[in-house]
Design a protein around this motif. Structure first.
Motif, short mmCIF file in Angstrom:
data_model
loop_
_atom_site.label_atom_id
_atom_site.label_comp_id
_atom_site.label_asym_id
_atom_site.label_seq_id
_atom_site.Cartn_x
_atom_site.Cartn_y
_atom_site.Cartn_z
N UNK A 1 5.87 -10.16 -1.78
CA UNK A 1 5.96 -8.72 -1.95
C UNK A 1 5.85 -8.04 -0.59
N UNK A 2 6.39 -6.82 -0.51
CA UNK A 2 6.36 -6.11 0.78
C UNK A 2 6.30 -4.61 0.56
N UNK A 3 5.91 -3.92 1.63
CA UNK A 3 5.79 -2.46 1.63
C UNK A 3 6.95 -1.88 2.43
N UNK A 4 7.56 -0.83 1.92
CA UNK A 4 8.56 -0.11 2.70
C UNK A 4 8.00 1.25 3.10
N UNK A 5 8.27 1.64 4.34
CA UNK A 5 7.78 2.90 4.88
C UNK A 5 8.97 3.74 5.33
N UNK B 1 6.02 -1.62 -2.84
CA UNK B 1 5.30 -0.38 -2.54
C UNK B 1 6.16 0.46 -1.61
N UNK B 2 6.22 1.75 -1.88
CA UNK B 2 6.97 2.67 -1.03
C UNK B 2 6.03 3.78 -0.59
N UNK B 3 5.99 4.03 0.72
CA UNK B 3 5.17 5.12 1.24
C UNK B 3 6.00 5.92 2.24
N UNK B 4 5.74 7.19 2.30
CA UNK B 4 6.48 8.06 3.20
C UNK B 4 5.50 8.89 4.02
N UNK B 5 5.96 9.33 5.18
CA UNK B 5 5.10 10.19 6.01
C UNK B 5 5.51 11.65 5.90
#
Length: 557
Positions: A281-285, A415-419
């Motif tokens: 699994x991985x996180x995208x930013x 997982x998706x996170x944004x700034x």
């Protein structure tokens, strides 16, 4: 007078004697019959309580069914308490919901090209995801007007200067065929129609967030008279809050009809496979930290006089921007998180430094020096250029195609996170909710800003605890879908259905959609009718409760 007075005194005495006698009888009965009477009373009371509980249960169930809140704080949210630990990789409650955008029985199908009211030309505006919202709304407007939609024209004059056409990014044949039952779409206006026109197509710009009634009152008469109308700069030109069936049409367009071309989807899936070869699994930013976006925000990011001068010069491009103070904007939560702050946020939430990070970004202001703190927190740091440098060569000159590749990888990530709160962040958040409420982290920037400013004055455990606390409600849980919250593209409540609870925990794998009566509820509250819209009659439509977000147009991703 004396007789009357004596009679009144006699009556009073008799009345007092009667009351005293009744009290004696009452206490006698209470003493000798109490065992029988109290047993009876308790039994009756228990029966009444049970009956009331049963009735209240049915009432609450009906209220939940008819409520237009798609997600309530149901029993499975409350069972572990309000502050139960959150699985940082996957929502525990996502299995209770699914995407639903099917046509309802009252939805009128598409009219044939020859029977339509004319041809609608659409000129989209902004970056790829901003144009995506415009294309989605263009289909809905075509249905409202009984018009034939011509494949929308993409923006070639925006900040990104991308010459890509619709056919270069989206599968145009799939777009046309998948909407066949909703709206008639053609690739171009027929030559015979163009030759028969005495004047060129009428061009107009519709106000932002226009209600369906505006299109019926202002656009339809011109369409009937001129046969071909072009709507320019078409982004966020349709109201946020629409009839249930029109909202679902939005979902059919955005989540099904807009499919990327095979070359783009092929590269996107290639990058996903290479990420998953390294970890399960991985996180995208999604990291928007380009100079123009920072300048537009009016915030300060610690770069001293050099930063103030450079971003100040860029900000002069927008002559209509109001005067702001960086501290005030940061307290309002309007400043995008820095790469370092994104890393701190993720580590505080519980992601360790072995987690794989895919970073989707354009030009980063400050370059590698700006990214260094994030890389130190997450050494397994990757970009599309690192994972598919050779395969990307045909796309490097086209920013929208590169953005489409990032979209695919971010959509598929665990997982998706944004700034930031730009268009790609909103579109992807809505998409990930629709396909199963995949973990999507939206920074609570207003509260985080105060925590980040004070982080040097507290220990790590205290800092992490404060971050976790302020991020509750911003982790992509189903319960975050509240009526009136944000843009529909980010919170597509009309297209999220709840699975019946009775099918969980009994070994059954059958999925039965619940009876969705939210449309009936909304219909009773609204003055608009689908039949009236489809017949192009003028209807009074309640104004949207969501004000236009001017940031969308200028951030434009």
């Amino acid at each position: 007078m004396g007789v009357g007075k004596d009679w009144r005194n006699h009556n009073l005495a008799l009345l007092n004697h009667t009351k005293h006698r009744k009290k004696q009888v009452f206490w006698w009965k209470l003493c000798f019959l109490a065992p029988i009477r109290w047993t009876l009373v308790c039994g009756v009371m228990l029966f009444v309580v049970g009956l009331v509980s049963l009735c209240i249960g049915h009432v609450v169930s009906d209220l939940e069914l008819y409520s237009h809140r798609i997600v309530n704080r149901s029993w499975y949210y409350k069972r572990d308490g309000a502050h139960a630990p959150v699985d940082i990789w996957k929502s525990e409650f996502s299995k209770f919901y699914y995407g639903c955008s099917e046509r309802g029985p009252r939805f009128t199908p598409a009219v044939r090209e020859r029977s339509s009211n004319g041809y609608l030309l659409i000129a989209a505006s902004g970056g790829l995801n901003q144009q995506r919202t415009g294309i989605t709304d263009a289909v809905v407007v075509s249905w409202i007007l009984n018009a034939t939609l011509v494949v929308p024209e993409l923006d070639h004059n925006s900040f990104w200067k991308d010459d890509s056409d619709f056919v270069d990014i989206f599968d145009v044949d799939w777009f046309i065929s998948s909407l066949l039952k909703d709206v008639t779409v053609v690739k171009r206006v027929p030559d015979n129609v163009m030759r028969s026109m005495l004047k060129p197509p009428y061009t107009m710009r519709v106000p932002r967030k226009s209600e369906p009634s505006y299109y019926l009152d202002e656009v339809l008469p011109i369409l009937l008279r001129r046969r071909v109308v072009q709507l320019t700069k078409f982004d966020y030109r349709l109201a946020n809050d629409l009839d249930e069936e029109l909202q679902r049409l939005r979902c059919r367009v955005n989540y099904h009809a807009l499919r990327f071309t095979k070359p783009i989807s092929g590269i996107g899936q290639l990058i996903v496979r290479r990420m998953r070869k390294m970890a399960r699994r991985f996180i995208s930013v999604h990291l928007r930290f380009e100079p123009d976006m920072l300048a537009f925000s009016g915030c300060y990011f610690g770069g001293g006089d050099k930063e103030r001068y450079e971003l100040g010069e860029i900000r002069k491009r927008w002559t209509t921007l109001p005067e702001t103070t960086p501290d005030k904007e940061r307290k309002r939560g309007k400043c995008p998180l820095t790469p370092h702050e994104v890393g701190l946020l993720l580590r505080a939430l519980g992601y360790n430094n072995n987690s794989l990070l895919y970073v989707a970004s354009g030009e980063i202001y400050g370059g590698e020096e700006t990214l260094r703190p994030l890389r130190e927190l997450f050494p397994n740091f990757y970009t599309k250029e690192m994972l598919a440098g050779l395969e990307l060569q045909p796309f490097v000159s086209f920013s929208s195609r590169l953005a489409a590749i990032d979209y695919i990888v971010c959509e598929d990530s665990d997982v998706f996170v944004t700034n930031n709160n730009g268009n790609m962040a909103k579109i992807l958040a809505g998409r990930r909710r629709y396909i199963g409420h995949k973990r999507t982290i939206r920074p609570n920037a207003k509260r985080l800003s105060a925590i980040f400013m004070e982080r040097d004055q507290m220990g790590w455990d205290t800092f992490a605890g404060k971050v976790k606390s302020c991020q509750r409600g911003f982790m992509g849980e189903p319960e975050e879908m509240r009526p009136g919250r944000g843009e529909f593209h980010e919170y597509p409540a009309s297209c999220i259905c709840k699975r019946p609870l009775k099918y969980f925990g009994n070994g059954s794998s059958k999925i039965v959609p619940i009876l969705d009566t939210r449309a009936e509820y909304r219909e009773s509250q609204s003055t608009i009718t689908m039949q009236g819209l489809n017949n192009s009659e003028m209807q009074k439509v309640p104004a949207s409760s969501i004000e236009a977000d001017e940031d969308d147009e200028l951030w434009g991703d």
